[in-house]
Design a protein around this motif. Sequence first.
Motif, PDB file in Angstrom:
ATOM      1  N   TYR A 164       0.812  -1.228   0.000  1.00 20.34           N
ATOM      2  CA  TYR A 164       0.000   0.000   0.000  1.00 20.34           C
ATOM      3  C   TYR A 164       0.841   1.271   0.000  1.00 20.34           C
ATOM      4  N   LYS A 197       0.971   2.267  -3.340  1.00 22.69           N
ATOM      5  CA  LYS A 197      -0.329   2.678  -3.877  1.00 22.69           C
ATOM      6  C   LYS A 197      -0.706   4.102  -3.469  1.00 22.69           C
ATOM      7  N   LYS A 250      -1.477   6.422  -6.193  1.00 24.09           N
ATOM      8  CA  LYS A 250      -2.738   6.110  -6.888  1.00 24.09           C
ATOM      9  C   LYS A 250      -3.947   6.331  -5.981  1.00 24.09           C
ATOM     10  N   GLN A 270      -4.905   4.812  -3.303  1.00 23.74           N
ATOM     11  CA  GLN A 270      -5.599   3.580  -2.951  1.00 23.74           C
ATOM     12  C   GLN A 270      -5.217   3.131  -1.550  1.00 23.74           C
ATOM     13  N   LEU A 299      -9.195  -0.440  -1.996  1.00 22.63           N
ATOM     14  CA  LEU A 299      -8.962  -1.500  -2.974  1.00 22.63           C
ATOM     15  C   LEU A 299      -9.709  -2.745  -2.498  1.00 22.63           C
ATOM     16  N   GLU A 330      -3.383  -8.766  -7.552  1.00 27.51           N
ATOM     17  CA  GLU A 330      -2.213  -7.920  -7.780  1.00 27.51           C
ATOM     18  C   GLU A 330      -1.017  -8.383  -6.949  1.00 27.51           C
ATOM     19  N   GLU A 373       6.602   5.114 -10.557  1.00 30.05           N
ATOM     20  CA  GLU A 373       5.421   5.975 -10.551  1.00 30.05           C
ATOM     21  C   GLU A 373       5.404   6.848 -11.799  1.00 30.05           C
TER      22      GLU A 373
END
Length: 703
Positions: free
Chosen positions: A289, A292, A295, A297, A405, A413, A615
Motif C-alpha cells: 500500500y 499505492k 494512486k 488507494q 482496494l 495484484e 510511478e
Amino acid sequence: MYIQVSGDFRKKSRSAVLAISIFIIVYILMFLLTIALAAGCVIGGILLIAAKPMFVTIMLGAGLAGTGGFIFFFIIKFLFKKHINDRSYLTEIKRSDEPELFSMIDDIVKEAETDFPKKVYLSYDVNASVFYDSSFWSMFYPIKKNLTIGLGLINTSTKQELKAILSHEFGHFSQRSMKVGSYVYNVNQIIFNLVNDDESYRNSIEKWASWSGYFSIFAALALFITGKIQWVLTKMYSFVNIRHMALSREMEFHADEVAAHIAGSLPLEESLLRMELANNSYQNVISFYEAKISKNQTSRNIYKEQSFVMNFLAQQSELDTKHGLPNVKLSESGLFNKSKLMFENQWASHPSNEDRIARLRTLNIIKDSENEPARDLFRDFEKTQEKLTVKIFSNVKYQKGKTDLDFETFALEFENQHFKDSFDKIFNNYYDNKNPDFSIQENPAAKDLSFEELFSKEKVEMVYTLIALENDKKTIEAIANKEIILKTFDYDGRKYITKDAGKLISEIDTSITEVKNLVNQNDSDIYTYFLKLAGEADKKSEFENIYGKFSKYDSEFEDRFKPYVDISNATAFLSATTPFEQIIRNFKNLKPHEEKLKSEITSYLDSPEMIDDLEEQTIKDLKYYVEKDLIYFNNNQYLETNLQLLMTAINIQPYFLHKKYFLMKKELLTIMKDLENRTYLSERLSVAEESAVPEIKGTEPAE
C-alpha cells in the motif's frame, strides 16, 4: 505459582547489581565533586562581584556562578526526567468492549500471581508488550503496567498461543526475583538519560549564552566540563548495560517458563516459529500500500490481507497447516542459516528462538489447549480490524480522494507482483541468493543427470553452507582484528579464545574451498544438463544466446556501476559549503558525467519492462531531465527544482542496473524451466504410450 530461577539468572543478577553498585559509588564521587565545583564557582562569582562591583565583574561573576549552576543541574537532571510512552498509535479497549479477552487476561493474572494491567491497548503490529511511564522515583514505589496487544498477532494466533504470549509478558513481573530485573532496567534508563538525553540541557545553555558574549564563554566552559563528566558516564553506561542485557536474556527464559506453566510449552513454541512469517506478511501488505499512495488507494481491512499473504507465502514454501494456520517447523525456520559460529551477543536483550525453543522442549509442559482462532475472543473482530486499518492510513496524505482496494483485486495484484519479483520455485531456492557461475564449462563426462538431483535439498543446503562459511570467515576476521570484542566464542561445537581466531580462519578457508568445489561441480552439471535439453529441443542457439548475454552483463556490471560512483563523487560538493567560483567549475566538470547518465537513462526509458514499477510522475521527471539542458546554479543560488531532478536521475541509476540484472537472470531461469517442463511432459507422454495396451478385436470364424 512460584518458579525457581536458574543459577545463570542468579549469577547475572548479582553481576548486574554489582555493576550498578559500582556505578552508584562512581556517581556519588562525581556528585560530591560537582557540588564542590559548583559551590566554588558560585562563591568565586560572588567574591569577584564583591571585590569590585562594576559591569564587567558583575557579568563575569554571574557567568561563573551560572557555570556552577549548570554543572550541578547536569548531574541531577535525571531526577526531573519522566519517560512518557507515545500512545498515539494505540487504541484502548475496556472490559465492556471485549469481555472474553479480558476474561483470558484475568486467568493469566491469577495464575501468574501478578496485578491486572492498568490499561489494555490494541496496536497495529505483530507483537505484544507491557510498558509503563517511568522516572527516577519509580524505583521506590510500584507502578501499574499497561498491556499492548498487536492486532496482527491476534489475527495469526490461536487462543492458546495468544494466552502463551501474554503469559510471557506478565511473567516478567510475576515473580519476586524478577523485581531485580525491573530495578536494573530503571537504573539503566537513568544512566541513559544522563549520558544521551541532553537536548533540553544544551538548549538551555545555548539560550543562556545568547544573552551576552560574556555568558557564551562560561557556557562553553560548562559544556566542556559536563562533556568530561559525560565521557565517564558513557563508560559506566557500557559497563552496566552489558550486564543488564545479559540479565535481560535470562529474564526472557524465565518469562518463557512462566508462560509454559500457564499455557503449555508447545503453543509458545509454535507461535514463536510462526511470528516471523506473520510479521513478514504484515510488512508485505504495508509495503504494497505504500506503493499505492500515488494512486490514492488504501485498504479496507489490512488484516484480512495479512492472513491471505501469510497463507499464500506458506503455500509457496509448502508448509503444513495446523489449527487453520501455517505450521512452521524449527528445521524449516533455519533452512538457510548454516552458520557454525556461536558467540553470546553481549548487546542482545533477547536470546535466539532456537535457544528459547530448546528450553521449552526441555520443560515439555502440556496443558489443555483452546485451538480456536484468537479472533474469536472478540465480539466483532472484523469491525475492530477495519477500525484499526482506518487509523493506520489516517496520517497518510493523499492528493485526491482515496478509494479502498477491494480484496479480490489486492489478492490478484499481490500474487502477480510476487511471481514477477521472484524466481520459479521449481529451482527450490537454489538461485534465490546465488547467481549462475559463468566461469564453469560443459562437462562432457557427466551422465545420467537428473533435475531432481541437481536441485535437491542437499544441493540447496550446500549453497547456503558456502554462504554461511564466507560470512563466518568475515565475522571471525573482525574478531581477530578486534573490531568485535570477545573473550571466547564457539565454532562448530568447539570453544576458541580470541587469539585463536587467526588459526581458525585458515581452517575455514579450507572448508570454503571444499564446498565451493562441490557447488562449482554442481553448477557445471546444471549447465551441461540444460545444454543437452536445449539441443534435444532444437533450442541450443537460443539458450546459448540468453546465457551469453547474461554472462556478458555480469562481467560488465562493475564497470556499468562506475559512472554512478563517478557522478555521485562529482556532486558531493552539494552537501558542503563551497565558494561560488568553485561551484560554477564543479558544474562545468559535471557535464561529461551527466551525458553518460542521460544516455543510460534514455535506454532504460525506452524499455517498458524497466519502468513498469515506477510511478508515473517519476517517469515524467526522468524524461524531462534527459530532454532538457538544465541549469543548477544561477545568480549565486542553487536552483532547487532542477537539482532535485538531477538527484532523482542519479539515484535511479542503481535501481535500473539491478533490475536489468534481475530480468536477465529471470529470462535465463525461465528458459531453463521451460526446457525442463518440456522434457517432463515428453517423458510422461512416452510412459503413457508405452503403458497403453492396444485393443485387439477378435474376428468371427467364417461360416
